[in-house]
Write a protein that holds these residues in place. Sequence first.
Motif, mmCIF file in Angstrom:
data_model
loop_
_atom_site.group_PDB
_atom_site.id
_atom_site.type_symbol
_atom_site.label_atom_id
_atom_site.label_comp_id
_atom_site.label_asym_id
_atom_site.label_seq_id
_atom_site.Cartn_x
_atom_site.Cartn_y
_atom_site.Cartn_z
ATOM 1 N N ALA A 1 -32.285 39.201 25.753
ATOM 2 C CA ALA A 1 -33.610 39.193 25.033
ATOM 3 C C ALA A 1 -33.931 37.943 24.106
ATOM 4 C CB ALA A 1 -33.932 40.628 24.399
ATOM 5 N N MET A 2 -32.803 37.268 23.566
ATOM 6 C CA MET A 2 -32.958 36.253 22.809
ATOM 7 C C MET A 2 -32.324 34.962 23.504
ATOM 8 S SD MET A 2 -34.302 37.380 20.069
ATOM 9 C CE MET A 2 -33.877 35.864 18.934
ATOM 10 N N MET A 3 -32.347 35.085 24.840
ATOM 11 C CA MET A 3 -31.719 33.993 25.643
ATOM 12 C C MET A 3 -30.337 33.284 25.058
ATOM 13 S SD MET A 3 -35.047 32.109 26.812
ATOM 14 C CE MET A 3 -35.583 31.656 25.075
ATOM 15 N N GLU A 4 -29.450 34.486 24.483
ATOM 16 C CA GLU A 4 -28.105 33.968 23.939
ATOM 17 C C GLU A 4 -26.917 34.311 25.056
ATOM 18 O OE1 GLU A 4 -25.813 32.104 22.562
ATOM 19 O OE2 GLU A 4 -27.365 31.939 21.280
ATOM 20 N N THR A 5 -26.295 33.736 25.247
ATOM 21 C CA THR A 5 -25.010 33.675 25.937
ATOM 22 C C THR A 5 -23.793 34.024 25.118
ATOM 23 O OG1 THR A 5 -24.312 31.608 26.266
ATOM 24 C CG2 THR A 5 -25.676 32.389 27.924
ATOM 25 N N GLY A 6 -23.776 34.001 23.955
ATOM 26 C CA GLY A 6 -22.745 34.116 22.992
ATOM 27 C C GLY A 6 -21.900 32.920 22.789
ATOM 28 N N PHE A 7 -21.361 32.746 21.329
ATOM 29 C CA PHE A 7 -20.675 31.691 21.141
ATOM 30 C C PHE A 7 -20.035 32.150 19.754
ATOM 31 C CE2 PHE A 7 -24.491 30.821 19.324
ATOM 32 C CZ PHE A 7 -24.399 30.646 18.009
ATOM 33 N N ILE A 8 -19.023 31.264 19.690
ATOM 34 C CA ILE A 8 -17.970 31.499 18.218
ATOM 35 C C ILE A 8 -18.163 30.059 17.556
ATOM 36 C CG2 ILE A 8 -15.885 31.840 17.199
ATOM 37 C CD1 ILE A 8 -15.153 33.597 19.637
ATOM 38 N N THR A 9 -18.686 30.072 16.192
ATOM 39 C CA THR A 9 -18.820 28.935 15.632
ATOM 40 C C THR A 9 -17.519 28.836 14.695
ATOM 41 O OG1 THR A 9 -21.137 28.945 15.304
ATOM 42 C CG2 THR A 9 -20.056 27.605 13.676
ATOM 43 N N MET A 10 -16.852 27.708 14.635
ATOM 44 C CA MET A 10 -15.444 27.739 13.937
ATOM 45 C C MET A 10 -15.370 26.467 13.296
ATOM 46 S SD MET A 10 -12.698 28.767 16.739
ATOM 47 C CE MET A 10 -11.570 29.250 15.630
ATOM 48 N N ARG A 11 -14.395 26.047 12.180
ATOM 49 C CA ARG A 11 -14.293 24.836 11.423
ATOM 50 C C ARG A 11 -12.966 24.188 11.943
ATOM 51 N NH1 ARG A 11 -16.732 28.584 7.741
ATOM 52 N NH2 ARG A 11 -18.895 27.724 7.437
ATOM 53 N N ASP A 12 -12.926 22.894 11.972
ATOM 54 C CA ASP A 12 -11.560 22.281 12.206
ATOM 55 C C ASP A 12 -10.881 22.127 11.028
ATOM 56 O OD1 ASP A 12 -12.360 19.798 10.746
ATOM 57 O OD2 ASP A 12 -12.789 18.768 12.498
ATOM 58 N N PRO A 13 -9.446 21.576 10.937
ATOM 59 C CA PRO A 13 -8.799 21.625 9.631
ATOM 60 C C PRO A 13 -9.357 21.025 8.523
ATOM 61 C CG PRO A 13 -7.404 21.324 11.742
ATOM 62 C CD PRO A 13 -8.709 21.325 12.190
ATOM 63 N N GLU A 14 -10.454 20.335 8.858
ATOM 64 C CA GLU A 14 -10.992 19.641 7.473
ATOM 65 C C GLU A 14 -12.446 20.004 7.426
ATOM 66 O OE1 GLU A 14 -10.830 15.444 7.163
ATOM 67 O OE2 GLU A 14 -8.816 15.106 7.554
ATOM 68 N N GLY A 15 -12.820 21.136 8.055
ATOM 69 C CA GLY A 15 -14.166 21.779 7.735
ATOM 70 C C GLY A 15 -15.194 21.320 8.792
ATOM 71 N N ASN A 16 -15.086 20.621 9.659
ATOM 72 C CA ASN A 16 -16.059 20.152 10.499
ATOM 73 C C ASN A 16 -16.457 21.451 11.384
ATOM 74 O OD1 ASN A 16 -16.207 17.233 9.684
ATOM 75 N ND2 ASN A 16 -14.276 17.408 10.322
ATOM 76 N N GLU A 17 -17.752 21.775 11.618
ATOM 77 C CA GLU A 17 -18.144 22.990 12.216
ATOM 78 C C GLU A 17 -18.418 22.379 13.858
ATOM 79 O OE1 GLU A 17 -20.141 21.679 9.870
ATOM 80 O OE2 GLU A 17 -20.160 23.267 8.286
ATOM 81 N N PHE A 18 -17.864 23.426 14.503
ATOM 82 C CA PHE A 18 -17.810 23.209 16.018
ATOM 83 C C PHE A 18 -17.859 24.647 16.845
ATOM 84 C CE2 PHE A 18 -13.574 23.684 15.358
ATOM 85 C CZ PHE A 18 -13.047 24.635 16.523
ATOM 86 N N CYS A 19 -18.658 24.617 18.007
ATOM 87 C CA CYS A 19 -18.926 25.884 18.539
ATOM 88 C C CYS A 19 -18.008 26.045 19.943
ATOM 89 C CB CYS A 19 -20.409 26.121 18.905
ATOM 90 S SG CYS A 19 -21.382 26.358 17.609
ATOM 91 N N LEU A 20 -17.280 27.246 20.133
ATOM 92 C CA LEU A 20 -16.968 27.661 21.198
ATOM 93 C C LEU A 20 -17.818 28.210 21.996
ATOM 94 C CD1 LEU A 20 -13.527 28.969 20.026
ATOM 95 C CD2 LEU A 20 -13.856 26.863 21.057
ATOM 96 N N ASP A 21 -18.274 27.673 23.072
ATOM 97 C CA ASP A 21 -19.363 28.033 23.816
ATOM 98 C C ASP A 21 -18.797 28.336 25.504
ATOM 99 O OD1 ASP A 21 -21.966 28.301 25.191
ATOM 100 O OD2 ASP A 21 -22.183 25.884 24.876
#
Length: 146
Positions: free
Chosen positions: A126-146
């Motif tokens: 309903a929200m057109m969302e397939t699901g993901f996990i947001t993470m931070r690398d060892p220095e805190g930079n955000e990235f998504c597992l998609d």
Amino acid sequence: MTKEVQITFDCADPAGLAFFWAEALGYQLQPPPDGFDSWDAALEEFGVPRNQWNSRSAILPIEGHHPRVLFQRVPEAKAGKNRVHLDVRAAPGLEGNERMNALETEANRLEALGAARAYRVEPNKAMMETGFITMRDPEGNEFCLD
């Protein structure tokens, strides 16, 4: 004309972050210049002061035409949320529980390498969302597992 793209991370520990992202993306550390068996040998021969040896590091794709990723040391720490982030496509073509299980497996692998979880978003048609996990690398930079 299409341009090549290099992704650059400002960071505190270029060698450490390069190792993490090489493992995360299936890349390799950029090899030393021809004629040198290590970067240390090359940097010493070039006369680079030892306190600058970890000022930069880069990773390259093992195969295919993907961007080079450069890590450069900067004096300031990360100050806020990234305005641009990487989506690591860890479950292409998968849906629902199969997708989220694949993302969880990859999240666990990356946590063992020093990443941290931020949050998980469940699939929701309903929200057109397939699901993901947001993470931070060892220095805190955000990235998504998609």
